[in-house]
Design a protein around this motif. Structure first.
Motif, PDB file in Angstrom:
ATOM      1  N   ASP A   1      30.336 -27.815  14.065  1.00 28.23           N
ATOM      2  CA  ASP A   1      31.526 -27.306  13.407  1.00 28.23           C
ATOM      3  C   ASP A   1      31.151 -26.189  12.441  1.00 28.23           C
ATOM      4  O   ASP A   1      30.210 -26.317  11.652  1.00 28.23           O
ATOM      5  CB  ASP A   1      32.217 -28.447  12.654  1.00 28.23           C
ATOM      6  N   ARG A   2      31.885 -25.074  12.529  1.00 26.07           N
ATOM      7  CA  ARG A   2      31.519 -23.895  11.730  1.00 26.07           C
ATOM      8  C   ARG A   2      31.619 -24.169  10.227  1.00 26.07           C
ATOM      9  O   ARG A   2      30.809 -23.671   9.444  1.00 26.07           O
ATOM     10  CB  ARG A   2      32.421 -22.726  12.132  1.00 26.07           C
ATOM     11  N   ALA A   3      32.592 -24.973   9.820  1.00 28.02           N
ATOM     12  CA  ALA A   3      32.735 -25.276   8.386  1.00 28.02           C
ATOM     13  C   ALA A   3      31.554 -26.099   7.887  1.00 28.02           C
ATOM     14  O   ALA A   3      31.069 -25.888   6.766  1.00 28.02           O
ATOM     15  CB  ALA A   3      34.048 -26.019   8.136  1.00 28.02           C
ATOM     16  N   ILE A   4      31.081 -27.030   8.709  1.00 28.28           N
ATOM     17  CA  ILE A   4      29.919 -27.834   8.312  1.00 28.28           C
ATOM     18  C   ILE A   4      28.688 -26.957   8.210  1.00 28.28           C
ATOM     19  O   ILE A   4      27.911 -27.046   7.245  1.00 28.28           O
ATOM     20  CB  ILE A   4      29.705 -28.986   9.303  1.00 28.28           C
ATOM     21  N   LEU A   5      28.494 -26.085   9.203  1.00 25.21           N
ATOM     22  CA  LEU A   5      27.334 -25.200   9.167  1.00 25.21           C
ATOM     23  C   LEU A   5      27.386 -24.281   7.948  1.00 25.21           C
ATOM     24  O   LEU A   5      26.358 -24.023   7.304  1.00 25.21           O
ATOM     25  CB  LEU A   5      27.272 -24.363  10.448  1.00 25.21           C
ATOM     26  N   ALA A   6      28.572 -23.806   7.611  1.00 30.57           N
ATOM     27  CA  ALA A   6      28.702 -22.954   6.427  1.00 30.57           C
ATOM     28  C   ALA A   6      28.279 -23.696   5.170  1.00 30.57           C
ATOM     29  O   ALA A   6      27.622 -23.113   4.284  1.00 30.57           O
ATOM     30  CB  ALA A   6      30.138 -22.449   6.296  1.00 30.57           C
ATOM     31  N   ARG A   7      28.634 -24.981   5.071  1.00 27.29           N
ATOM     32  CA  ARG A   7      28.218 -25.766   3.908  1.00 27.29           C
ATOM     33  C   ARG A   7      26.698 -25.920   3.882  1.00 27.29           C
ATOM     34  O   ARG A   7      26.071 -25.817   2.822  1.00 27.29           O
ATOM     35  CB  ARG A   7      28.882 -27.142   3.926  1.00 27.29           C
ATOM     36  N   PHE A   8      26.111 -26.219   5.033  1.00 29.08           N
ATOM     37  CA  PHE A   8      24.657 -26.371   5.101  1.00 29.08           C
ATOM     38  C   PHE A   8      23.957 -25.086   4.651  1.00 29.08           C
ATOM     39  O   PHE A   8      23.060 -25.109   3.792  1.00 29.08           O
ATOM     40  CB  PHE A   8      24.223 -26.707   6.531  1.00 29.08           C
ATOM     41  N   VAL A   9      24.359 -23.971   5.232  1.00 29.70           N
ATOM     42  CA  VAL A   9      23.696 -22.696   4.937  1.00 29.70           C
ATOM     43  C   VAL A   9      23.944 -22.275   3.489  1.00 29.70           C
ATOM     44  O   VAL A   9      23.035 -21.800   2.790  1.00 29.70           O
ATOM     45  CB  VAL A   9      24.160 -21.610   5.918  1.00 29.70           C
ATOM     46  N   GLY A  10      25.180 -22.452   3.011  1.00 35.29           N
ATOM     47  CA  GLY A  10      25.463 -22.113   1.617  1.00 35.29           C
ATOM     48  C   GLY A  10      24.628 -22.924   0.648  1.00 35.29           C
ATOM     49  O   GLY A  10      24.123 -22.399  -0.354  1.00 35.29           O
ATOM     50  N   SER A  11      24.448 -24.223   0.936  1.00 33.92           N
ATOM     51  CA  SER A  11      23.608 -25.071   0.091  1.00 33.92           C
ATOM     52  C   SER A  11      22.163 -24.597   0.099  1.00 33.92           C
ATOM     53  O   SER A  11      21.490 -24.567  -0.939  1.00 33.92           O
ATOM     54  CB  SER A  11      23.699 -26.519   0.574  1.00 33.92           C
ATOM     55  N   ALA A  12      21.666 -24.205   1.273  1.00 35.78           N
ATOM     56  CA  ALA A  12      20.281 -23.732   1.376  1.00 35.78           C
ATOM     57  C   ALA A  12      20.077 -22.417   0.631  1.00 35.78           C
ATOM     58  O   ALA A  12      19.028 -22.210   0.002  1.00 35.78           O
ATOM     59  CB  ALA A  12      19.903 -23.570   2.847  1.00 35.78           C
ATOM     60  N   LEU A  13      21.066 -21.528   0.690  1.00 33.03           N
ATOM     61  CA  LEU A  13      20.951 -20.259  -0.035  1.00 33.03           C
ATOM     62  C   LEU A  13      20.907 -20.496  -1.540  1.00 33.03           C
ATOM     63  O   LEU A  13      20.146 -19.842  -2.265  1.00 33.03           O
ATOM     64  CB  LEU A  13      22.115 -19.344   0.330  1.00 33.03           C
ATOM     65  N   GLN A  14      21.715 -21.428  -2.030  1.00 35.80           N
ATOM     66  CA  GLN A  14      21.655 -21.743  -3.452  1.00 35.80           C
ATOM     67  C   GLN A  14      20.318 -22.379  -3.811  1.00 35.80           C
ATOM     68  O   GLN A  14      19.738 -22.074  -4.857  1.00 35.80           O
ATOM     69  CB  GLN A  14      22.801 -22.678  -3.823  1.00 35.80           C
ATOM     70  N   ASP A  15      19.836 -23.273  -2.949  1.00 35.90           N
ATOM     71  CA  ASP A  15      18.574 -23.956  -3.213  1.00 35.90           C
ATOM     72  C   ASP A  15      17.418 -22.973  -3.286  1.00 35.90           C
ATOM     73  O   ASP A  15      16.523 -23.112  -4.122  1.00 35.90           O
ATOM     74  CB  ASP A  15      18.315 -24.989  -2.113  1.00 35.90           C
ATOM     75  N   SER A  16      17.424 -21.961  -2.424  1.00 39.94           N
ATOM     76  CA  SER A  16      16.325 -20.987  -2.379  1.00 39.94           C
ATOM     77  C   SER A  16      16.577 -19.795  -3.288  1.00 39.94           C
ATOM     78  O   SER A  16      15.734 -18.892  -3.364  1.00 39.94           O
ATOM     79  CB  SER A  16      16.118 -20.508  -0.945  1.00 39.94           C
ATOM     80  N   ARG A  17      17.720 -19.760  -3.972  1.00 37.35           N
ATOM     81  CA  ARG A  17      18.110 -18.660  -4.870  1.00 37.35           C
ATOM     82  C   ARG A  17      18.109 -17.324  -4.130  1.00 37.35           C
ATOM     83  O   ARG A  17      17.590 -16.314  -4.634  1.00 37.35           O
ATOM     84  CB  ARG A  17      17.175 -18.590  -6.090  1.00 37.35           C
ATOM     85  N   LEU A  18      18.691 -17.329  -2.945  1.00 35.52           N
ATOM     86  CA  LEU A  18      18.768 -16.112  -2.143  1.00 35.52           C
ATOM     87  C   LEU A  18      20.231 -15.741  -1.936  1.00 35.52           C
ATOM     88  O   LEU A  18      21.107 -16.595  -1.868  1.00 35.52           O
ATOM     89  CB  LEU A  18      18.082 -16.303  -0.795  1.00 35.52           C
ATOM     90  N   SER A  19      20.467 -14.445  -1.801  1.00 34.88           N
ATOM     91  CA  SER A  19      21.811 -13.945  -1.553  1.00 34.88           C
ATOM     92  C   SER A  19      22.038 -13.821  -0.058  1.00 34.88           C
ATOM     93  O   SER A  19      21.154 -13.387   0.693  1.00 34.88           O
ATOM     94  CB  SER A  19      21.995 -12.588  -2.232  1.00 34.88           C
ATOM     95  N   ALA A  20      23.230 -14.187   0.399  1.00 40.24           N
ATOM     96  CA  ALA A  20      23.531 -14.142   1.825  1.00 40.24           C
ATOM     97  C   ALA A  20      23.380 -12.736   2.403  1.00 40.24           C
ATOM     98  O   ALA A  20      23.007 -12.570   3.567  1.00 40.24           O
ATOM     99  CB  ALA A  20      24.955 -14.657   2.064  1.00 40.24           C
ATOM    100  N   ARG A  21      23.642 -11.727   1.600  1.00 35.39           N
ATOM    101  CA  ARG A  21      23.585 -10.364   2.132  1.00 35.39           C
ATOM    102  C   ARG A  21      22.160  -9.857   2.329  1.00 35.39           C
ATOM    103  O   ARG A  21      21.961  -8.807   2.941  1.00 35.39           O
ATOM    104  CB  ARG A  21      24.337  -9.418   1.200  1.00 35.39           C
ATOM    105  N   ASP A  22      21.167 -10.605   1.828  1.00 35.63           N
ATOM    106  CA  ASP A  22      19.785 -10.123   1.894  1.00 35.63           C
ATOM    107  C   ASP A  22      18.911 -10.923   2.841  1.00 35.63           C
ATOM    108  O   ASP A  22      17.683 -10.784   2.814  1.00 35.63           O
ATOM    109  CB  ASP A  22      19.152 -10.167   0.488  1.00 35.63           C
TER     110      ASP A  22
END
Length: 468
Positions: free
Chosen positions: A294-315
């Motif tokens: 599910d795309r919404a679930i994947l978005a939550r997973f990826v968003g959590s990982a970006l916050q955890d790694s302190r990375l911006s989605a655009r980079d």
């Protein structure tokens, strides 16, 4: 006793009395003894109830415990940080230190009130003025009913604060060997303190990125080398990353690394969005093996990982390597790679209301697509470690083996998506290896040990990085 039974017993006793030389009727003595026994039973029941009620009251500190009653000490009572004299510039200001002791209050938790047992036993571990603040670390003996323990409590206030201006903050177990503190905001920055045992060397660094070799890049902010104080203090630069600046500490005592990991503290700032765009997620799943997630679930997973790694989605570049189900919940293994940097692998399972991170691992960029990746599992919803290991093979692999330290390679059964599972003792080091159909080795990857603390960035601790 029924009247009929009572009459029968009385008549029998009287008949027996006629045959012996007994002057008095035994029945009155019998009934009197029975009354005494009944009173005794009621008394014992009342005492037991009173003891249970008192025990609950004592254990929650609703009923004061006499000072002569010994407590049951728990493991956190000793403190390697409290050994020796007070450290910091305020160590000689005994008036100020005594005033701070008077500011220590009891602590409350769901079990009840932890009372300060002996104010004369309160010790100031560290007290000093640092950039923009005055802080202190205090060792406090506590008691909850018959249980005795100790804790380390942080106090902070404005520069030059009097004792009554110091605010009681976070606390940690007294037996910790290294304790950290940080306060920062995105506009002004802040300060960080790391305290290790006296004589240790403390180095504080700021994480600046993930190198393609699979190591965290950092800039040293301070070091206590040559001072022997065991205290590290650093001014923290402003940062607008969600969660605040990424700081790490390295503490060495007697030529042994006793701490390598994040510096914990408080940060106030805007909650900048780290959510990936729909276009990014569409590109990320283009070559995914396994089930459709599910795309919404994947978005939550990826968003959590970006916050955890302190990375911006655009980079970053995101690639979902596998999707399926773990413990009957949607699951995914995906990688995040900052531009010209190393690759961070994340494994998660759950849904939009809650999810669990099973893996976060910094890998070298070179050859990452040929690597098999495996991670250890905990009991669902708990922290209990199991021997279950999840394996995901790379696309070119025909077979996968897992080898424990000192053991022989064990084949892992894979499904069509390259997913498999095996068992490895929780504390046993192991490696997963991928092979082609003709037996050629593609790559091997160590299976990380369980993380004991997930508060830092991936790659800043040995269990979250692979350098070979």
């Amino acid at each position: 006793m029924t009247p009929h039974v009572e009459t029968t017993l009385r008549d029998t006793l009287r008949a027996e009395a006629d045959t012996v030389t007994v002057a008095d009727d035994p029945w009155p003595r019998f009934t009197q003894r029975e009354k005494v026994h009944r009173r005794a039973r009621r008394f014992r029941a009342g005492v037991i109830a009173a003891i249970l009620a008192a025990a609950v009251g004592i254990q929650t500190n609703l009923i004061p415990l006499p000072g002569w009653v010994p407590g049951i000490a728990v493991a956190s009572s000793p403190s390697p940080l409290a050994d020796g004299p007070t450290r910091g510039a305020l160590a000689a200001d005994h008036t100020w230190l005594n005033g701070l002791r008077r500011q220590v209050t009891d602590l409350h938790d769901p079990q009840g009130w932890w009372r300060v047992t002996d104010r004369d036993a309160i010790r100031i571990v560290y007290a000093d003025d640092i950039p923009g603040r005055r802080i202190a670390l205090v060792f406090v003996p506590l008691r909850l009913g018959v249980i005795t323990s100790s804790t380390l409590i942080w106090f902070s206030g404005p520069p030059g604060a009097e004792p009554d201006q110091m605010e009681q903050g976070g606390n940690d177990t007294a037996d910790t060997r290294v304790i950290t503190w940080m306060e920062s905001d995105p506009n002004n920055g802040g300060a960080a303190v790391v305290i290790g045992p006296a004589g240790s060397t403390v180095t504080i660094s700021s994480v600046t990125g993930y190198a393609p070799e699979g190591v965290v890049e950092s800039h040293q902010l301070s070091s206590s080398a040559g001072t022997g104080t065991g205290i590290g203090v650093a001014q923290v630069p402003p940062s607008r990353l969600v969660g605040g600046p990424a700081l790490v500490a390295l503490v060495i005592h007697d030529d042994t690394v006793i701490y390598e990991g994040p510096i914990f503290g408080s940060w106030t700032g805007p909650d900048t969005s780290h959510e990936p765009t729909d276009d990014m997620l569409a590109a990320a799943v283009r070559h995914t093996r396994g089930l459709v997630i599910d795309r919404a679930i994947l978005a939550r997973f990826v968003g959590s990982a970006l916050q955890d790694s302190r990375l911006s989605a655009r980079d970053v570049t995101i690639r979902v390597r596998w999707c399926g189900r773990i413990n009957d919940k949607p699951a995914a293994l995906f990688t995040i790679q900052p531009r010209d940097g190393g690759v961070i692998a994340y494994a998660m399972h759950g849904d939009t209301t809650g999810w669990r991170t099973g893996l976060r691992l910094l890998l070298p960029a070179d050859g990452v697509d040929q690597r098999p990746i495996a991670w250890r599992m905990r009991v669902e919803g708990r922290e209990t470690r199991t021997d279950r290991v999840i394996v995901v093979a790379p696309p070119d692999a025909a077979t996968v083996t897992v080898t424990t330290l000192g053991g022989t390679p064990t084949p892992v059964t894979l499904d069509a998506s390259g997913f498999g599972a095996t068992t490895v003792p929780p504390t046993r080091p192991a490696t997963v290896t991928a092979h082609t159909a003709d037996g050629t080795t593609l790559a091997s990857t160590p299976i990380p040990a369980f993380e004991t603390n997930t508060g830092g960035l991936p790659g800043t601790t040995p269990n979250t990085r692979i350098t070979g």
